[in-house]
Design an enzyme around this catalytic site. Structure first.
Site, PDB file in Angstrom:
ATOM      1  N   VAL A 101       0.844  -1.192   0.000  1.00  0.00           N
ATOM      2  CA  VAL A 101       0.000   0.000   0.000  1.00  0.00           C
ATOM      3  C   VAL A 101       0.883   1.247   0.000  1.00  0.00           C
ATOM      4  O   VAL A 101       1.832   1.350   0.774  1.00  0.00           O
ATOM      5  CB  VAL A 101      -0.991  -0.001   1.197  1.00  0.00           C
ATOM      6  N   SER A 102       0.609   2.178  -0.912  1.00  0.00           N
ATOM      7  CA  SER A 102       1.296   3.464  -1.007  1.00  0.00           C
ATOM      8  C   SER A 102       2.806   3.246  -1.187  1.00  0.00           C
ATOM      9  O   SER A 102       3.225   2.604  -2.147  1.00  0.00           O
ATOM     10  CB  SER A 102       0.956   4.308   0.234  1.00  0.00           C
ATOM     11  N   TRP A 103       3.643   3.759  -0.285  1.00  0.00           N
ATOM     12  CA  TRP A 103       5.103   3.527  -0.361  1.00  0.00           C
ATOM     13  C   TRP A 103       5.401   2.034  -0.420  1.00  0.00           C
ATOM     14  O   TRP A 103       6.266   1.592  -1.179  1.00  0.00           O
ATOM     15  CB  TRP A 103       5.750   4.177   0.875  1.00  0.00           C
TER      16      TRP A 103
END
Length: 284
Positions: A101-103
């Site tokens: 998720v994300s980074w």
């Protein structure tokens, strides 16, 4: 099945890595979670609880986050992918499915690319191809460049609607709950995570990711505009895109909606094509 986690802190490459495993029943390939920047593993627990209890889930704090030690110099994404593979060896896992998720979505891409034999399926949530991404609003990016929201919970609550969007705009209580689970390791670990992604991009090798890939995007994500997720789904050969009616943290705020989509994807076994034998010539 129990939803209890088993916590262990292990030593790898001179680093203390804090891990949490939610045991499953062994019928499904375990799921390895790569969390967002600055995010300790407790922040994904609401999502894990929404997944089928049959699924074994592995979460960990990357170096410099939560209960893991902070290295003296930053890792790059290939180094972090290698560390994750070594962690799996240590914990006695062979093949896993990876969710980022994300980074952590960037790290999950790197893991799937570098260790294709270890990664059966890939789930990418609210993430991008790195340096070539279509950026969010400058005000949002400036706030993301600082660890202040993790170190000072009241500030995190104040800016949550602007940076996370979606349900955080509508429910002030969400930001309070989120802030209560944050466990900061301080500024250095956060800056090391930012350094891991400096100049990094996957755009030139996304076409080499052969794993079945589920791409999940929020339609009101101030950090990762939706166009980035469309690009990932277009460039990865075996990808499908789902758009969720929420913001950047839909994995937690819409866990009851998202978990069944992910479970269906993880449980699917691709059917092999049936090659029919050539019909025998009628005997004379």
């Amino acid at each position: 099945m129990s939803n209890a986690f088993i916590f262990r802190t292990i030593e790898l490459d001179g680093q203390r890595i804090r891990t949490a495993v939610r045991p499953g029943n062994g019928t499904l390939t375990p799921l390895l979670l790569f969390n967002g920047i600055g995010a300790n593993l407790e922040l994904v627990f609401p999502f894990v609880q929404a997944l089928s209890p049959d699924l074994e889930v592995i979460a960990f704090d990357v170096p410099g986050v939560g209960g893991s030690s902070t290295p003296s110099t930053p890792y790059r994404f290939p180094g972090l992918a290698k560390l994750a593979a070594r962690m799996l060896d240590y914990l006695d896992y062979g093949q896993v499915c990876a969710l980022g998720v994300s980074w952590g979505g960037a790290l999950a891409q790197q893991f799937a690319h570098d260790y294709p034999e270890r990664c059966k399926k890939l789930v990418l949530c609210a993430t991008s191809a790195g340096a070539v991404m279509i950026p969010g609003k400058p005000k949002v990016l400036m706030r993301m460049a600082s660890p202040r929201r993790y170190i000072q919970p009241s500030y995190g609550v104040h800016i949550a609607p602007d940076i996370y969007g979606g349900a955080f705009r509508r429910d002030p209580g969400l930001a309070m709950k989120h802030a209560a689970k944050v466990r900061s390791s301080g500024k250095v670990g956060y800056y090391w995570q930012l350094a891991a992604g400096l100049g990094w991009t996957s755009i030139h090798w996304l076409h080499k990711i052969k794993q079945p890939t589920l791409v999940l995007a929020g339609d009101d994500d101030p950090i990762i505009p939706l166009a980035n997720m469309r690009l990932l789904a277009w460039r990865i050969p075996n990808a499908e895109l789902h758009v969720i009616d929420d913001g950047h943290l839909f994995l937690v705020t819409r866990a009851e909606t998202v978990a069944p989509i992910i479970m269906k994807f993880l449980e699917e076994e691709r059917q092999r094509a049936i090659i029919h034998p050539r019909p025998q010539l009628a005997r004379s």
